[in-house]
Scaffold this motif. Structure first.
Motif, short mmCIF file in Angstrom:
data_model
loop_
_atom_site.label_atom_id
_atom_site.label_comp_id
_atom_site.label_asym_id
_atom_site.label_seq_id
_atom_site.Cartn_x
_atom_site.Cartn_y
_atom_site.Cartn_z
N LEU A 194 72.46 90.31 -5.73
CA LEU A 194 72.80 89.92 -4.08
C LEU A 194 72.47 90.43 -2.39
CD1 LEU A 194 75.99 88.45 -5.14
CD2 LEU A 194 74.56 87.13 -4.76
N ALA A 195 72.46 91.65 -2.80
CA ALA A 195 72.33 92.44 -1.69
C ALA A 195 70.56 92.28 -1.22
CB ALA A 195 72.36 93.60 -2.08
N LEU A 213 72.22 101.15 -0.11
CA LEU A 213 71.58 99.26 -0.22
C LEU A 213 71.92 99.09 1.12
CD1 LEU A 213 73.88 97.46 -2.74
CD2 LEU A 213 71.79 97.90 -3.19
N ARG A 216 75.27 103.90 -3.47
CA ARG A 216 76.49 103.80 -2.41
C ARG A 216 76.93 105.05 -2.23
NH1 ARG A 216 79.86 99.22 -3.02
NH2 ARG A 216 79.76 98.40 -4.53
N GLU A 253 73.65 92.41 -10.72
CA GLU A 253 73.92 91.04 -9.92
C GLU A 253 74.17 91.09 -8.91
OE1 GLU A 253 75.83 91.97 -13.04
OE2 GLU A 253 75.33 90.20 -14.22
N GLU A 254 75.35 92.52 -8.24
CA GLU A 254 75.46 92.88 -7.33
C GLU A 254 74.56 93.42 -6.06
OE1 GLU A 254 79.17 95.43 -6.24
OE2 GLU A 254 78.39 95.75 -8.41
N VAL A 255 72.88 94.25 -6.71
CA VAL A 255 71.89 94.58 -5.88
C VAL A 255 71.42 92.93 -6.13
CG1 VAL A 255 69.57 95.76 -6.93
CG2 VAL A 255 71.42 96.47 -7.67
N GLN A 315 68.11 97.16 2.30
CA GLN A 315 67.66 96.60 2.91
C GLN A 315 66.94 96.50 3.96
OE1 GLN A 315 72.39 95.79 3.34
NE2 GLN A 315 72.19 94.27 1.63
N LEU A 334 70.06 100.48 -14.21
CA LEU A 334 71.53 99.50 -14.31
C LEU A 334 71.32 98.58 -15.85
CD1 LEU A 334 70.76 97.20 -10.76
CD2 LEU A 334 72.58 98.33 -11.51
N SER A 354 72.92 107.28 -7.14
CA SER A 354 73.55 106.06 -6.71
C SER A 354 73.42 105.08 -5.34
CB SER A 354 75.34 106.70 -6.50
OG SER A 354 75.86 106.15 -5.61
N LEU A 383 78.29 100.03 -9.43
CA LEU A 383 77.26 98.82 -8.99
C LEU A 383 76.49 97.82 -10.11
CD1 LEU A 383 74.72 99.89 -5.90
CD2 LEU A 383 76.49 97.89 -6.12
N SER A 384 76.81 96.53 -9.88
CA SER A 384 76.10 95.64 -11.34
C SER A 384 74.40 95.21 -11.15
CB SER A 384 77.19 95.00 -11.59
OG SER A 384 76.99 94.02 -10.52
#
Length: 426
Positions: A411-412, A373, A369, A407-409, A377, A391, A367, A404-405
């Motif tokens: 974007l982050a 992330l 979360r 796309e979320e990764v 970052q 994923l 995970s 999580l998707s």
């Protein structure tokens, strides 16, 4: 002008000979033949291509569906003896009548400095003393499933210029093994099975090789590893020990200060002893690459955590659930944690400020979360992140990371290439 050609043929004479006929007498320098069977007329056609510098012959499993259809008659290789410019010859095939051996006519190749012969037949391919003495200009020799008939004096003459030697399931006479320390140019040696099982004294001879810089040993008993004297293998920069039976600890004398790369792979006994990792590992201050793979490690050994010189660390195929803090993180550029049991991103990774590449392939249930992330970052140098089989991706069998998707990764981590479709390998 054509200088390089790759030809695939399913065994019939006509297509292969037609393809070769167009380049005979031309400018072709590099030829790769993939065929199920190479006949005498085909080898005659290859042998007529003057100017050929490198020739690679491999069996073509994908053409037949049955790899045991791939055949080369060893004695027919005599038709290559006219290739006066040939510097590199590589053959990976099933040899008919391997006991007949490679033809001595190959000694007529005046430019040959690299020979690779991987015999897929069950019976070892014979290489005579006359042949090997005649190939005394070789600098690189790779042999698989072979038997060498060399005495000690013959070995010194035949291998006088040899720099790289790879022996896979190959038998060498005791006297030739004893001659290894006399090969002053030998800098790279890779031995898999063969003499490691049948000739126990070979490791003593290897330890006495004065110029070795790269050494890889695979499939042997740990009890045969000699205790090194301080002067032995003093120039060794790369060491790989793979599939070592009953290796319960890394011998302290093998923790050489000169080492820059160290690989330990498929040595499950290492995790059973509390003394598996000696304090002498601290002497390896030049070590920049360390691979501890398929060892079933539950935690990272304390001596490893103190290796501040590491820039590349491979921990593939263990049972790690977290990582400890330590100096080993400070200079890391590449880290592979693939095929472990990480439930979340280790917080200690925040200390890897120079990390550029991170592989988390196949940590099922991992995970990102709530803090994963944030850790990623914070890695300002991170350029590549592998989340293959974690994923959703076009590949079947991908297990989505909880909550999580892709796309979320993305974007982050906008400045990081996130790999979802393949394993990189280390």
């Amino acid at each position: 002008m054509l200088q390089q050609l790759e030809v695939a043929a399913a065994g019939a004479d006509a297509p292969l000979r037609f393809a070769l006929s167009s380049v005979v007498g031309g400018s072709l320098q590099h030829l790769w033949i993939k065929a199920n069977t190479l006949t005498r007329p085909q080898l005659e056609a290859i042998g007529s291509i003057q100017g050929l510098v490198s020739l690679k012959i491999t069996y073509a499993f994908e053409l037949s569906g049955r790899s045991n259809d791939s055949r080369v008659h060893a004695l027919h290789l005599q038709h290559l003896s006219g290739l006066k410019a040939l510097g590199r010859l590589s053959i990976d095939a099933y040899f008919d009548e391997p006991e007949a051996g490679l033809p001595v006519e190959l000694t007529a190749l005046p430019s040959l400095t690299s020979l690779e012969v991987m015999n897929k037949a069950g019976q070892r391919l014979a290489l005579s003393t006359r042949l090997l003495r005649g190939l005394c200009r070789l600098r690189c020799l790779h042999l698989g499933c072979a038997r060498l008939g060399l005495s000690g004096e013959d070995a010194q003459d035949a291998w006088q210029d040899l720099e790289e030697l790879l022996l896979v399931d190959t038998i060498v006479e005791d006297a030739a093994i004893a001659a290894l320390p006399w090969l002053s140019h030998l800098t790279a040696l890779h031995v898999i099975e063969g003499i490691l099982y049948h000739k126990p004294a070979v490791l003593d001879s290897i330890a006495a090789c004065p110029a070795l810089k790269r050494l890889a040993l695979e499939s042997f008993e740990a009890s045969r590893l000699p205790i090194l004297a301080p002067s032995q293998l003093a120039s060794l920069s790369s060491l790989s020990l793979v599939k070592v039976d009953a290796l319960e600890h890394l011998p302290a004398s093998w923790c050489l200060p000169s080492l820059q790369e160290l690989t330990l792979k498929v040595c499950p006994s290492l995790v059973r002893s509390p003394d598996a990792w000696p304090s002498e590992m601290s002497r390896m201050t030049r070590l920049h690459t360390l691979r501890l793979e398929v060892l079933q490690l539950l935690e990272l050994p304390a001596p490893v955590c103190g290796l501040a010189s590491l820039t590349c660390l491979g921990l593939v195929g263990n049972q790690l659930q977290t990582l400890p803090e330590g100096p080993y993180l400070s200079n890391l550029h590449r880290l592979s944690l693939s095929w472990n049991r990480l439930p979340r991103i280790p917080l200690a990774l925040a200390l890897a400020s120079r990390l550029e590449e991170l592989d988390l392939t196949s940590n099922t249930g991992l995970s990102l979360r709530p803090t994963g992330l944030q850790v990623l970052q914070g890695l300002s140098k991170l350029k590549r992140l592998n989340l293959y089989a974690l994923l959703p991706s076009p590949e079947e069998g991908a297990v989505p990371l909880p909550g999580l998707s892709g796309e979320e990764v993305a974007l982050a981590l906008p400045h990081v290439h996130v790999e979802l479709s393949r394993y990189w390998g280390y």
